[in-house]
Design a protein around this motif. Structure first.
Motif, mmCIF file in Angstrom:
data_model
loop_
_atom_site.group_PDB
_atom_site.id
_atom_site.type_symbol
_atom_site.label_atom_id
_atom_site.label_comp_id
_atom_site.label_asym_id
_atom_site.label_seq_id
_atom_site.Cartn_x
_atom_site.Cartn_y
_atom_site.Cartn_z
ATOM 1 N N GLU A 155 5.786 7.689 -7.959
ATOM 2 C CA GLU A 155 6.298 6.640 -7.088
ATOM 3 C C GLU A 155 6.206 5.310 -7.823
ATOM 4 N N GLY A 156 7.260 4.529 -7.737
ATOM 5 C CA GLY A 156 7.330 3.268 -8.451
ATOM 6 C C GLY A 156 8.036 3.378 -9.786
ATOM 7 N N ALA A 157 8.170 4.601 -10.303
ATOM 8 C CA ALA A 157 8.871 4.814 -11.574
ATOM 9 C C ALA A 157 9.720 6.079 -11.495
ATOM 10 N N ALA A 158 10.155 6.432 -10.300
ATOM 11 C CA ALA A 158 10.772 7.742 -10.073
ATOM 12 C C ALA A 158 12.122 7.895 -10.760
ATOM 13 N N LEU A 321 -2.655 -2.824 -0.257
ATOM 14 C CA LEU A 321 -2.943 -1.839 0.786
ATOM 15 C C LEU A 321 -2.391 -0.464 0.434
ATOM 16 N N THR A 322 -1.282 -0.420 -0.283
ATOM 17 C CA THR A 322 -0.671 0.857 -0.641
ATOM 18 C C THR A 322 -1.546 1.591 -1.660
ATOM 19 N N PHE A 323 -1.331 2.893 -1.792
ATOM 20 C CA PHE A 323 -2.204 3.687 -2.664
ATOM 21 C C PHE A 323 -2.006 3.343 -4.141
ATOM 22 N N LYS A 324 -0.848 2.773 -4.480
ATOM 23 C CA LYS A 324 -0.583 2.325 -5.843
ATOM 24 C C LYS A 324 0.477 1.242 -5.768
ATOM 25 N N ALA A 325 0.729 0.590 -6.888
ATOM 26 C CA ALA A 325 1.733 -0.467 -6.924
ATOM 27 C C ALA A 325 3.144 0.109 -6.921
ATOM 28 N N ASN A 326 4.109 -0.743 -6.581
ATOM 29 C CA ASN A 326 5.542 -0.420 -6.615
ATOM 30 C C ASN A 326 5.943 0.663 -5.632
ATOM 31 N N THR A 327 5.261 0.717 -4.513
ATOM 32 C CA THR A 327 5.632 1.630 -3.432
ATOM 33 C C THR A 327 5.161 1.029 -2.122
ATOM 34 N N ASP A 328 5.734 1.502 -1.020
ATOM 35 C CA ASP A 328 5.226 1.099 0.300
ATOM 36 C C ASP A 328 4.465 2.249 0.957
ATOM 37 N N ASP A 329 4.082 3.237 0.159
ATOM 38 C CA ASP A 329 3.444 4.458 0.655
ATOM 39 C C ASP A 329 1.963 4.209 0.946
ATOM 40 N N MET A 330 1.547 4.492 2.176
ATOM 41 C CA MET A 330 0.153 4.311 2.593
ATOM 42 C C MET A 330 -0.594 5.637 2.719
ATOM 43 N N MET A 377 -6.922 -15.363 1.168
ATOM 44 C CA MET A 377 -8.220 -15.779 0.640
ATOM 45 C C MET A 377 -8.816 -16.984 1.354
ATOM 46 N N ASP A 378 -8.006 -17.765 2.030
ATOM 47 C CA ASP A 378 -8.448 -19.048 2.578
ATOM 48 C C ASP A 378 -9.617 -18.876 3.551
ATOM 49 N N GLY A 379 -10.802 -19.319 3.153
ATOM 50 C CA GLY A 379 -11.985 -19.243 4.003
ATOM 51 C C GLY A 379 -12.704 -17.909 3.986
ATOM 52 N N ALA A 380 -12.242 -16.962 3.181
ATOM 53 C CA ALA A 380 -12.879 -15.637 3.133
ATOM 54 C C ALA A 380 -14.148 -15.684 2.293
ATOM 55 N N ASP A 381 -15.042 -14.729 2.563
ATOM 56 C CA ASP A 381 -16.310 -14.655 1.834
ATOM 57 C C ASP A 381 -16.194 -13.834 0.554
ATOM 58 N N ALA A 382 -15.098 -13.137 0.393
ATOM 59 C CA ALA A 382 -14.833 -12.391 -0.838
ATOM 60 C C ALA A 382 -13.368 -11.994 -0.856
ATOM 61 N N VAL A 383 -12.811 -11.853 -2.073
ATOM 62 C CA VAL A 383 -11.477 -11.293 -2.229
ATOM 63 C C VAL A 383 -11.621 -9.996 -3.008
ATOM 64 N N VAL A 384 -10.939 -8.951 -2.541
ATOM 65 C CA VAL A 384 -11.064 -7.624 -3.130
ATOM 66 C C VAL A 384 -9.684 -7.152 -3.574
ATOM 67 N N ILE A 385 -9.531 -6.831 -4.847
ATOM 68 C CA ILE A 385 -8.275 -6.271 -5.347
ATOM 69 C C ILE A 385 -8.343 -4.755 -5.207
ATOM 70 N N VAL A 386 -7.469 -4.208 -4.368
ATOM 71 C CA VAL A 386 -7.465 -2.769 -4.083
ATOM 72 C C VAL A 386 -6.329 -2.054 -4.809
ATOM 73 N N THR A 387 -5.174 -2.722 -4.936
ATOM 74 C CA THR A 387 -3.985 -2.104 -5.533
ATOM 75 C C THR A 387 -3.533 -2.945 -6.722
ATOM 76 N N GLU A 388 -3.068 -2.283 -7.782
ATOM 77 C CA GLU A 388 -2.791 -2.958 -9.052
ATOM 78 C C GLU A 388 -1.386 -3.547 -9.111
ATOM 79 N N TRP A 389 -0.959 -4.253 -8.059
ATOM 80 C CA TRP A 389 0.341 -4.920 -8.084
ATOM 81 C C TRP A 389 0.366 -5.983 -9.180
ATOM 82 N N ASP A 390 1.520 -6.155 -9.832
ATOM 83 C CA ASP A 390 1.651 -7.198 -10.849
ATOM 84 C C ASP A 390 1.352 -8.576 -10.275
ATOM 85 N N ALA A 391 1.668 -8.768 -9.007
ATOM 86 C CA ALA A 391 1.442 -10.071 -8.365
ATOM 87 C C ALA A 391 -0.029 -10.460 -8.331
#
Length: 433
Positions: A155-158, A321-330, A377-391
């Protein structure tokens, strides 16, 4: 060749559009009127880079169309691909083959002599035998073939995977089926893409074995990452050190929050069930499944520990949130378990994903959705990167520090270096580093 693709999900739509781009005449069939109406109106029901343009150009060229009426198109088909869902069956983990068998029942009286029925769906060993038996019972005098042609699309490179594959696997039990599939894939073989011809059962098993092996690499490096944290080593160095060995290879050796998606979780479970059914238990795969389940649950606790353990009333921003980048698959996304763990600890969770926010609403409750990374992130106590989106690979870390109530970045994909993050005044927690 005239091809009918039964199913307009991820595999069916990508495969159908690519076959049409090869020059074949393709009709995609589905029972979901909403999907067909959307496709006829030019709307693509899934996110896959480049798919909208590929569909549009082949529809305009008259090589690709969509219909609800299988009876109108099947009698002229040279090949009929079954590309319906095979989700994990509740209770035993086996692949639910009801959609595959229903397709076989429906198509049987509509097939012409010489038609080749091709299982494109991921199916357990012996499914082709049963599809053949179903059609034979309904039409004993019909001359037809049943083949297996598993997909290996990321997914993302199909589209690139389909057009420039490592290999094309076809499983056949007769020369006619082999000849038809070789003709269908002839545009690829001209570019020296290897066409691997084997028995139908071998092809069915190849798909599961491939996904189970890749899942094993992911679970292995995740366990090594845990060990690296204990002994003071960097898993990135270790992964490079073993991945440059040509016998191992560097792909799928990136540690993270565990695998998810439409393939690895259900395919490893289905392979385990096949092993049990045939008296050949697969203990390595069984361990892989357990390690991955534990991994996703542990990631929520990793965030809680990074916050100091006393987290009630805190706010966490999840990027991806998605399981990987370049997809909308949850499907089976690690974010699902992470959000659940954080919410259970009394944390308010915000989320942002470039493509997956609508699909996530169906599987995650109580999540506060944001318009972009910085609002999240505004006012949050931590930011967590879950998915490797280029953004998320080039965030303005100085801006992030100014927005966060506590300058803490938990990087579950190791997108950043500790030096770069700490230079901007943020605390940095990564995986295996």
């Amino acid at each position: 060749m005239r091809i009918v693709m039964i199913g307009t999900g991820y595999v069916g739509l990508v495969s159908g559009a690519c076959f049409a781009d090869f020059g074949h005449q393709v009709t995609c069939v589905d029972k979901d009127k909403g999907k067909i109406d959307a496709l006829l109106a030019g709307r693509i029901p899934i996110f896959e880079p480049g798919l909208d343009q590929l569909v549009e150009s082949n529809v305009a060229a008259g090589r690709l169309d969509f219909t609800l009426d299988i009876a109108a198109v099947l009698p002229e088909a040279d090949a009929v691909f079954i590309a319906v869902g095979t989700p994990s069956r509740r209770g035993d983990g086996h692949a639910d083959l009801s959609y595959v068998y229903a397709a076989a029942e429906e198509m049987a009286p509509l097939l012409r002599d010489g038609a080749v029925v091709v299982d494109k769906s991921t199916v357990p060993v012996g499914t082709g035998d049963e599809v053949e038996a179903i059609i034979r019972r309904k039409c004993p005098d019909l001359k037809f073939s049943v083949a297996s042609n598993p997909e290996f699309l990321r997914e993302g490179a199909a589209i690139d995977d389909f057009k420039r594959p490592d290999r094309v696997v076809i499983g056949v039990n007769d020369e006619h089926a082999e000849k038809v599939l070789q003709e269908i894939y002839r545009p690829l073989t001209r570019n020296d893409s290897p066409l691997l011809v084997m028995s139908r059962r071998a092809a069915e098993l190849t798909k599961y074995a491939a996904n189970a092996f890749l899942a094993t690499k992911i679970s292995f490096i995740n366990e090594i990452a845990d060990l690296c944290e204990k002994v003071g080593a960097d898993v990135v160095d270790v992964a490079r050190g073993i991945g440059t060995d040509s016998r191992i290879g560097g792909r799928f050796l990136q540690p993270g929050p565990g695998y998810g998606g439409s393939c690895f979780p259900k395919d490893t479970l289905a392979l385990l069930k096949t092993g049990q059914d045939f008296g050949a238990p697969l203990q390595i795969v069984e361990s892989v499944v357990k390690v991955n389940d534990d991994r996703k649950k542990a990631m929520g606790q990793k965030v809680i520990n990074a916050l100091g353990g006393d987290v009630a009333g805190k706010t966490v921003a999840l990027l991806g949130l998605t399981f990987k980048a370049n997809t909308d698959d949850m499907r089976d996304s690690p974010a699902i378990d992470i959000v659940a763990a954080l919410q259970a600890a009394g944390i308010t969770v915000r989320g942002y994903d470039p493509e997956g926010m609508e699909t996530s609403k169906a599987v995650i409750s109580g999540l506060h959705y944001c318009d972009d990374s910085y609002q999240c992130m505004d006012g949050a106590d931590a930011v967590v990167i879950v998915t490797e989106w280029d953004a998320f690979r080039a965030l303005d870390l100085g801006r992030a520090k100014g927005l966060l109530a506590r300058p803490l970045l938990v990087d579950l994909r190791n997108l950043y270096s500790r030096e770069d993050v700490e230079k901007q005044g943020l605390e940095y927690v990564a995986v295996g580093r």
